[in-house]
Design an enzyme around this catalytic site. Structure first.
Site, PDB file in Angstrom:
ATOM      1  N   HIS A   1       6.383   8.968  57.058  1.00 43.29           N
ATOM      2  CA  HIS A   1       6.421   9.995  56.015  1.00 43.29           C
ATOM      3  C   HIS A   1       7.863  10.166  55.539  1.00 43.29           C
ATOM      4  O   HIS A   1       8.773  10.357  56.357  1.00 43.29           O
ATOM      5  CB  HIS A   1       5.975  11.364  56.571  1.00 43.29           C
TER       6      HIS A   1
ATOM      7  N   ASP B   1       1.610  10.740  49.138  1.00 38.14           N
ATOM      8  CA  ASP B   1       0.620  11.352  50.033  1.00 38.14           C
ATOM      9  C   ASP B   1      -0.388  12.160  49.205  1.00 38.14           C
ATOM     10  O   ASP B   1      -0.015  12.866  48.265  1.00 38.14           O
ATOM     11  CB  ASP B   1       1.333  12.255  51.044  1.00 38.14           C
TER      12      ASP B   1
ATOM     13  N   GLY C   1      -0.218  14.375  66.146  1.00 40.29           N
ATOM     14  CA  GLY C   1      -0.743  14.732  64.833  1.00 40.29           C
ATOM     15  C   GLY C   1      -1.036  13.547  63.934  1.00 40.29           C
ATOM     16  O   GLY C   1      -1.098  13.681  62.712  1.00 40.29           O
ATOM     17  N   GLN C   2      -1.245  12.353  64.536  1.00 41.41           N
ATOM     18  CA  GLN C   2      -1.555  11.168  63.726  1.00 41.41           C
ATOM     19  C   GLN C   2      -3.039  11.153  63.381  1.00 41.41           C
ATOM     20  O   GLN C   2      -3.880  10.964  64.260  1.00 41.41           O
ATOM     21  CB  GLN C   2      -1.186   9.884  64.490  1.00 41.41           C
TER      22      GLN C   2
ATOM     23  N   HIS D   1       2.389   4.692  59.778  1.00 40.68           N
ATOM     24  CA  HIS D   1       2.939   5.145  58.500  1.00 40.68           C
ATOM     25  C   HIS D   1       4.140   6.032  58.749  1.00 40.68           C
ATOM     26  O   HIS D   1       4.178   6.804  59.701  1.00 40.68           O
ATOM     27  CB  HIS D   1       1.889   5.871  57.650  1.00 40.68           C
TER      28      HIS D   1
HETATM   29  P1  DGP Z   1      -0.715  11.667  59.649  1.00 41.59           P
HETATM   30  O1  DGP Z   1      -1.236  13.046  59.832  1.00 41.59           O
HETATM   31  O2  DGP Z   1       0.711  11.485  60.128  1.00 41.59           O
HETATM   32  O3  DGP Z   1      -1.653  10.614  60.206  1.00 41.59           O
HETATM   33  O4  DGP Z   1      -0.649  11.458  58.084  1.00 41.59           O
HETATM   34  C1  DGP Z   1      -1.667  10.914  57.317  1.00 41.59           C
HETATM   35  C2  DGP Z   1      -1.375  11.275  55.904  1.00 41.59           C
HETATM   36  O5  DGP Z   1      -2.179  10.463  55.077  1.00 41.59           O
HETATM   37  C3  DGP Z   1      -1.690  12.720  55.542  1.00 41.59           C
HETATM   38  O6  DGP Z   1      -0.472  13.383  55.196  1.00 41.59           O
HETATM   39  C4  DGP Z   1      -2.616  12.636  54.362  1.00 41.59           C
HETATM   40  C5  DGP Z   1      -2.513  11.196  53.929  1.00 41.59           C
HETATM   41  N1  DGP Z   1      -3.742  10.617  53.423  1.00 41.59           N
HETATM   42  C6  DGP Z   1      -4.948  10.614  54.051  1.00 41.59           C
HETATM   43  N2  DGP Z   1      -5.849   9.962  53.295  1.00 41.59           N
HETATM   44  C7  DGP Z   1      -5.186   9.554  52.176  1.00 41.59           C
HETATM   45  C8  DGP Z   1      -5.595   8.820  51.021  1.00 41.59           C
HETATM   46  O7  DGP Z   1      -6.737   8.402  50.853  1.00 41.59           O
HETATM   47  N3  DGP Z   1      -4.636   8.599  50.069  1.00 41.59           N
HETATM   48  C9  DGP Z   1      -3.350   9.042  50.225  1.00 41.59           C
HETATM   49  N4  DGP Z   1      -2.496   8.766  49.223  1.00 41.59           N
HETATM   50  N5  DGP Z   1      -2.936   9.714  51.303  1.00 41.59           N
HETATM   51  C10 DGP Z   1      -3.854   9.966  52.267  1.00 41.59           C
END
Ligand code: DGP
Length: 110
Positions: free
Chosen positions: A98, A29, A89-90, A96
């Site tokens: 976590h 992340d 909170g998506q 995805h």
């Molecule tokens: P959510 O809030 O559950 O939709 O989580 C989305 C997650 O994605 C958040 O923890 C940050 C991560 N994220 C967003 N953009 C990027 C990216 O460009 N690269 C990576 N590695 N993670 C990202």
């Protein structure tokens, strides 16, 4: 293609990959909430868990369990989270999972 995670799968946007096979990609992340914070995503696009077949979700969980062992967080414990929809909170509308671990976590989350 305007889905961020589809672009990561396609290699158009770099990511710190930890696992890849024909069905899923796992990468770190960009904004880690714990020492281990990995996202496991299906290569096929689903907006959320609501659209995804059960076997896809089960496969993602299976990979997450293996990565938990690989990361060394299996003994002390970890959290698997699928945020869904706005109130869930998506922020990225590509399913995805976590995998979060490496520190003590409270329940319920904030
Ligand atoms: P959510 O809030 O559950 O939709 O989580 C989305 C997650 O994605 C958040 O923890 C940050 C991560 N994220 C967003 N953009 C990027 C990216 O460009 N690269 C990576 N590695 N993670 C990202």
């Amino acid at each position: 293609m305007n889905c961020l995670f589809c672009r990561i799968i396609a290699g158009e946007i770099p990511s710190n990959k930890v696992y890849e096979d024909e069905r899923v990609l796992a990468f770190r992340d960009i904004s880690p909430q714990a020492p281990t914070h990995i996202l496991i995503i299906p290569k096929e696009h689903y907006d959320s868990v609501l659209e995804a077949p059960a076997d896809t979700v089960a496969y993602m969980v299976d990979i997450a369990k293996k990565l938990a062992v690989q990361e060394g967080v299996d003994k002390n414990g970890f959290r698997l989270v699928i945020n869904t929809g706005d109130e869930g909170g998506q922020s990225v509308k590509h399913l995805h999972l976590h995998l979060i671990g490496g520190r003590s976590m409270q329940w319920p989350p904030g």
